[in-house]
Design a protein around this motif. Structure first.
Motif, short mmCIF file in Angstrom:
data_model
loop_
_atom_site.label_atom_id
_atom_site.label_comp_id
_atom_site.label_asym_id
_atom_site.label_seq_id
_atom_site.Cartn_x
_atom_site.Cartn_y
_atom_site.Cartn_z
N PRO A 160 0.86 -1.23 -0.04
CA PRO A 160 -0.15 -0.05 0.05
C PRO A 160 0.71 1.13 0.17
N LYS A 182 2.54 4.64 1.15
CA LYS A 182 3.03 4.83 2.41
C LYS A 182 2.25 6.37 2.68
N GLN A 183 1.82 6.35 3.92
CA GLN A 183 0.75 7.52 4.58
C GLN A 183 2.12 8.60 4.79
N ARG A 184 1.83 9.93 4.60
CA ARG A 184 2.65 10.99 4.90
C ARG A 184 2.13 11.59 6.05
#
Length: 106
Positions: A102, A104-106
């Motif tokens: 998935p 990557k979240q920031r």
């Protein structure tokens, strides 16, 4: 058991007895041998990268090789070689589908 409709087969570095398969670099070695089998056939320098049809990975701490069914369609003997390697070494195999990581979240 591997079905003929499988899109990907996961060869797991665990024997049917539950033991970790040795040598520890078995997945890299198998994928190195299979590196010449790729879309468009072998190219100069293709031995330096893995084939997209036979990729080493680690899943839940277990070394695995993901073998794509496109290999079966393009090079049936190479497909048989990979699956027979697993059978000859009593390795567990599973039909599955490798999903991309998935974002990557920031």
């Amino acid at each position: 058991m591997v079905s003929n409709s499988s899109k990907e087969v996961f060869i797991q570095g665990i024997t049917h007895d539950g033991k970790t398969f040795r040598p520890s670099d078995w997945a890299d070695r198998l994928c190195g041998v299979m590196s010449q089998f790729r879309p468009g056939g072998p190219q100069p320098g293709s031995h330096l990268t893995y084939s997209p049809w036979c990729v080493p990975t680690v899943i839940n701490g277990v070394k695995c090789v993901v073998v794509n069914a496109e290999l079966r369609d393009a090079e049936p003997m190479a497909w048989d070689f990979a699956l027979n390697f697993a059978r000859d070494n009593n390795l567990q195999m599973a039909d599955a589908c490798l999903l991309p990581d998935p974002p990557k979240q920031r």
